[in-house]
Design an enzyme around this catalytic site. Sequence first.
Site, PDB file in Angstrom:
ATOM      1  N   ASP A  79      41.176 -22.868 -50.357  1.00 52.71           N
ATOM      2  CA  ASP A  79      41.208 -21.572 -51.034  1.00 52.71           C
ATOM      3  C   ASP A  79      40.054 -21.415 -52.027  1.00 52.71           C
ATOM      4  O   ASP A  79      39.468 -22.392 -52.488  1.00 52.71           O
ATOM      5  CB  ASP A  79      42.510 -21.439 -51.830  1.00 52.71           C
ATOM      6  CG  ASP A  79      43.731 -21.249 -50.944  1.00 52.71           C
ATOM      7  OD1 ASP A  79      43.604 -21.408 -49.711  1.00 52.71           O
ATOM      8  OD2 ASP A  79      44.800 -20.945 -51.495  1.00 52.71           O
ATOM      9  N   HIS A 102      41.302 -26.804 -52.153  1.00 52.79           N
ATOM     10  CA  HIS A 102      40.326 -25.809 -52.622  1.00 52.79           C
ATOM     11  C   HIS A 102      38.917 -26.330 -52.390  1.00 52.79           C
ATOM     12  O   HIS A 102      38.613 -27.469 -52.776  1.00 52.79           O
ATOM     13  CB  HIS A 102      40.556 -25.520 -54.108  1.00 52.79           C
ATOM     14  CG  HIS A 102      41.896 -24.900 -54.385  1.00 52.79           C
ATOM     15  ND1 HIS A 102      43.061 -25.629 -54.407  1.00 52.79           N
ATOM     16  CD2 HIS A 102      42.240 -23.610 -54.607  1.00 52.79           C
ATOM     17  CE1 HIS A 102      44.076 -24.819 -54.642  1.00 52.79           C
ATOM     18  NE2 HIS A 102      43.615 -23.581 -54.770  1.00 52.79           N
TER      19      HIS A 102
HETATM   20 NI    NI Z   1      43.536 -19.407 -55.139  1.00 52.05          NI
END
Ligand code: NI
Length: 274
Positions: free
Chosen positions: A84, A224
């Site tokens: 992400d 991430h």
């Molecule tokens: Ni996020």
Amino acid sequence: MRFSSTALRTSLAATVILVLAGCSAPMPAPTNPEQSGQQYIAGPGATPAAPSPTQNPDGKPGKTAKAAKAPNCAKVKCVALTFDDGPGAYTEDLLDLLDTYQAKATFFVIGEAVQKRPQVLKDTASRGHEIGNHSWAHHDLAKMSLSAAERDLAKTASAVKQVTGAYPTLVRPPFGAIPGPLKKDLTTPIALWSIDTQDWLTRDTKKTIKAAEAAKPGSIVLMHDIHESTLKALPAILKDLKGRGFHFVTVSQIIGKPKPGIGYGTGLSPKGSK
Ligand code: NI
């Protein structure tokens, strides 16, 4: 706007605000998002909403590039690695690592980051990874009006389409938080996660590796691509999971044929861990 003001108020009153862990940028000092969060339980048993206006301007979910050659996850062990908040400074290196394992992953991108690094997004898509919508600027959609949240996702979807030629196939709301009326309105499926590595919180390579070891067949693993610690964790994660017989696939390949109005993945995060 599809709601009368009365209906909208009623809908908003009934809104289940989901504030869960999982995303880091931009966030204040870490807090435990589960303290105020309501458990988000959704899955194939939930009732999908009827098709209605979507965050994708053409009203259809995007199509995943290069879906061919996907392993049959009903027969082999599959795991979906997800990243992400990018595209970011580490995304290209991460793509190279994924390629060494012929691994496919899913990237839930931020519109602002797409504007900043369009070539990285283009490269991500062209290498066969799935692209999801993670909002324009990582603001909490549950704190916006329905129309503002729809505009936010639509703007992001258009930015992705402009770069890759396709709309995002999935939506992952920042913090896993999505108000009920928006969830009902989306025609693009919502994908949360089943394992939060908490890489966004610990920024610790060893802890990220350890957290990913919990993957089981069908897991959707949250990471991430904006943290160097995650990039450094990836070789060990790939090696471990491949050694255990996993195939690395996109979220849509795990889900099968996702339906709108359903949130896939529990969206839960470990409590009290740092
Ligand atoms: Ni996020």
